[in-house]
Each structure stands twice: as structure tokens, then as C-alpha cells.
Motif scaffolding. Structure first.
Motif, short mmCIF file in Angstrom:
data_model
loop_
_atom_site.label_atom_id
_atom_site.label_comp_id
_atom_site.label_asym_id
_atom_site.label_seq_id
_atom_site.Cartn_x
_atom_site.Cartn_y
_atom_site.Cartn_z
N GLY A 184 0.81 -1.20 0.00
CA GLY A 184 0.00 0.00 0.00
C GLY A 184 0.85 1.25 0.00
O GLY A 184 2.08 1.20 0.04
N HIS A 185 0.18 2.40 0.00
CA HIS A 185 0.85 3.70 0.00
C HIS A 185 1.20 4.06 1.45
O HIS A 185 0.40 3.87 2.37
CB HIS A 185 -0.10 4.75 -0.59
N VAL A 186 2.41 4.61 1.62
CA VAL A 186 2.85 4.93 2.98
C VAL A 186 1.97 6.00 3.63
O VAL A 186 1.89 6.09 4.86
CB VAL A 186 4.32 5.39 3.00
N ALA A 187 1.30 6.82 2.83
CA ALA A 187 0.43 7.87 3.38
C ALA A 187 -0.91 7.30 3.87
O ALA A 187 -1.67 8.01 4.55
CB ALA A 187 0.19 8.95 2.34
N TYR A 188 -1.19 6.04 3.51
CA TYR A 188 -2.46 5.42 3.91
C TYR A 188 -2.17 4.06 4.56
O TYR A 188 -2.57 3.01 4.07
CB TYR A 188 -3.36 5.23 2.69
N PRO A 189 -1.44 4.07 5.68
CA PRO A 189 -1.03 2.80 6.31
C PRO A 189 -2.20 1.94 6.75
O PRO A 189 -2.05 0.72 6.85
CB PRO A 189 -0.18 3.27 7.49
N HIS A 190 -3.35 2.54 7.01
CA HIS A 190 -4.50 1.76 7.45
C HIS A 190 -5.04 0.88 6.33
O HIS A 190 -5.83 -0.04 6.57
CB HIS A 190 -5.61 2.70 7.96
#
Length: 378
Positions: free
Chosen positions: A194-200
Motif C-alpha cells: 500500500g501507500h505509505v500515506a495510507y497505512p491503514h
């Protein structure tokens, strides 16, 4: 009487044949050409496919009956690497030093043994050379297949000398009477990319793998034994499938090696690693490859003869050691007692690998003494 063989000249010819593991072909031709005039019956066979093969092996036999004294070695070498002053497969002798890939590990020792056989006087028993082209690799089609070949024909040496470079500061100061076992393992922790800005929206496997590494790093395997140093577990690589700074990877992998003494078995260590990995990182995958078990040759005639030959030639009393890496003794111990003895090992696998001419010649004399002690009627 057979013609004498110059150990250094034969070593030069062997080194001039590029034989990066797994090896076959020309380098075996050179060795066979040296052995047949000495009365050896030479058997060669190629086995396996990529990635672990094809590998060539040789069994050369001379004489009949007991005692059967075998010499084991390998004609394959590790890749030369960058930085050589000259072509690593164009060997040269300068100022009394032979330089080239395989000079030390272990074409020099094979040449020394062939020269020793040519010079030795003996009147009984069997002498053999068990030579593989895959000791520096995984040995999938190497020495284990030589053992199969011998067993199928009911041939069993009474003792085997392996020509690995075991000496440390000077020729004769160390022989190996056993070796630690080795197991390589790969642990893959799994997550969701996933994207590091959206860890959830992702599941990062790196912290999971870090927990596994920390737990394994704190494992105390043992304190060693009278014959063996302590076992050790070492991590050798950590990786993820992406190098992008803004991507959480889907997997993270650690590579490790355990060198273990005879207090352990390889399969037990693999089981331990799996239990810890699954506890710290549920769902992780563990792969393992056991290179060999620890072994120890009990005191006996082979010890006594090699030690006596070294002492007579060099005046040195060798240390009996189990330190260092593995050798094909881990397989050959199935057949009979095994001892490793060869050249000083400071340059093995290094750029500029070399061996002193005087050491190769002295090693050949030591091997000759051993042959005569074992195969001459008393």
C-alpha cells in the motif's frame, strides 16, 4: 617405475582450466591424463541439470583389497571476482608463489596428491581419488552421488583424507578432525502492499520481520563442547521486493545461516526457527536447506598417520580442530573416518588466491609419507 610428476606443473595445468562451480570437462581431462599413466582406472560421470548442475565427478582406483586409502577433493572453484592483477585462470609462478583461482582451494592439493602417488612406494591395498566438480556449490550432484556410485559397486574406503586448505599460520599446524553442520534459512513475512500515506489500507511486513530477527538474535544455542566451538546464528541478508520510498511492501525476507556443533541436528534447528517465526509473524513462510550435519572423526589410525607424516616433514605438531566452514567430509563420514589436511588457507576464495611453491612441494611429501605408512607392508 612410474615417471615422476611435478606437483606445481600439474597445479598450473589444472588452474588454467576455468572451472567455476559446478565444473565439468577440460579440468577433468587434465587430471585423467595425469592419472592413467600411473595405473589408475578412471571413471567419470556427469549428473544433473541447472541450476545445481550439470556436475562432473571422478572416481579413480589403483590396486586391490584392504586397506583402501581414499583422497577426496574438488576441481570446482568459486567465481574469481574483480580486482585481479592478471587473468585468474592464467596462473603464474613469481618469487616462489603460485597465483591463480584454485591454487589454494584446492587444485594445489590435488596436484600434490597425484605427485605423491607417483612417487610413493607401496605394496598392498587400494588408493583412490574421489573428485567432484561441485563442492563450492550446493553439492546436489557432487560427493553424495560419488557415494551412491561407490555403494552401488560395493566399494568402501577404510579412511579418507580430504585436501582442503586447513593450515593457518604455516603448513602442518592444523588438521580438521570434524566440522560443524550448516543450515541456510529464508524467512518471508507477509503483509499487504500500500501507500505509505495510507497505512491503514496496508499491512507492513517489515516490523513483523524485525520481531522475528530480534527473537532469533537473542537465542543462545550452546556454549560449545570439548571438540567444537559454540554454534552461531547469523543473519546474512534482508530484502523487500520494492525500493520505492512511498510504498509499503507486501513481503519482507531475511536470510540467515546457522553453523552448529554436534549438540544439534539440522532438522531440529529448522523446527526452532519455524516456531519462532510463526509466533512473532503469524503467516510467515520459512524455507530451509541443510548443507550438512556436524561430525567428528574418533581418534584412530588415520589421525596417527597424518600427524606423524606432518611431524616428520615439518617438525610441527598439528592442532586437531573442528573450526571453520564445512567440507565434503560431512558426506564422506558416512563411509569411514575422515580427516581434512592441506595448504595454509589465508588466501582461499580471495582475489589474488595463491600458494607457496615450497608448501605445495612439502604437502606432496607429507601425502607421500602417509601413503607409504598406510599401504606398505610392515
Amino acid at each position: 617405475m612410474t615417471e615422476p610428476i611435478d606437483a606445481v606443473e600439474l597445479a598450473l595445468a589444472l588452474i588454467a582450466c576455468p572451472s567455476v562451480t559446478p565444473a565439468r570437462g577440460e579440468v577433468f581431462d587434465v587430471l585423467e591424463a595425469a592419472l592413467r599413466p600411473l595405473g589408475f582406472e578412471v571413471h567419470r560421470f556427469v549428473m544433473g541439470e541447472e541450476p545445481d548442475g550439470p556436475t562432473e565427478n571422478m572416481v579413480a582406483l589403483r590396486g586391490t583389497g584392504a586397506p583402501h586409502f581414499g583422497f577426496a577433493g574438488h576441481l570446482d572453484v568459486v567465481p574469481p571476482g574483480e580486482g585481479w592483477a592478471n587473468d585468474p585462470f592464467n596462473p603464474r609462478v613469481e618469487d616462489g608463489v603460485l597465483t591463480g583461482r584454485g591454487a589454494n582451494d584446492m587444485k594445489g592439493a590435488i596436484a600434490a596428491f597425484v605427485a605423491a602417488v607417483a612417487a610413493a612406494r607401496h605394496d598392498r591395498g587400494t588408493v583412490s581419488l574421489l573428485i567432484t566438480g561441485d563442492e563450492e556449490g550446493y553439492a546436489t550432484y557432487g560427493t553424495p552421488r560419488i557415494i551412491d556410485w561407490l555403494n552401488q559397486r560395493g566399494i568402501r574406503p577404510d579412511m579418507i583424507l580430504i585436501g582442503e586448505p586447513t593450515s593457518v599460520e604455516r603448513l602442518g599446524d592444523t588438521i580438521k578432525i570434524g566440522r560443524r553442520g550448516s543450515v541456510n534459512l529464508w524467512i518471508e513475512a507477509r503483509g499487504t502492499q500500500g501507500h505509505v500515506a495510507y497505512p491503514h489500507r496496508a499491512d507492513n511486513p517489515v516490523p513483523k520481520l524485525a520481531k522475528v530477527i530480534d527473537a532469533l538474535s537473542r537465542v543462545h544455542l550452546d556454549d560449545g563442547t570439548e571438540a567444537f566451538p559454540p554454534s552461531n546464528l547469523e543473519f546474512t541478508a534482508i530484502s523487500t521486493p520494492t525500493s520505492a520510498s512511498n510504498v509499503i511492501p507486501a513481503t519482507a525476507t531475511a536470510q540467515l545461516n546457522i553453523r552448529f556443533n554436534n549438540l544439534h541436528r539440522g532438522e531440529d534447528l529448522v523446527r526452532m526457527v519455524k516456531q519462532i517465526a510463526h509466533r512473532e509473524a503469524p503467516g510467515s513462510i520459512v524455507r530451509a536447506r541443510i548443507s550438512g550435519e556436524a561430525f567428528l572423526t574418533p581418534p584412530g589410525q588415520l589421525y596417527d598417520v597424518i600427524v606423524a607424516a606432518i611431524r616428520e616433514e615439518t617438525g610441527v605438531d598439528p592442532a586437531l580442530s573442528t573450526s571453520g566452514g564445512t567440507s565434503d567430509g560431512r558426506f564422506l563420514i558416512q563411509l569411514c573416518p575422515v580427516v581434512d589436511f592441506g595448504l595454509p588457507n589465508a588466501s582461499m576464495h580471495k582475489v589474488g588466491e595463491h600458494a607457496a611453491v615450497a608448501d605445495i612441494e612439502a604437502l606432496s611429501r607429507i601425502y607421500r609419507r602417509a601413503i607409504e605408512k598406510l599401504l606398505s607392508a610392515q
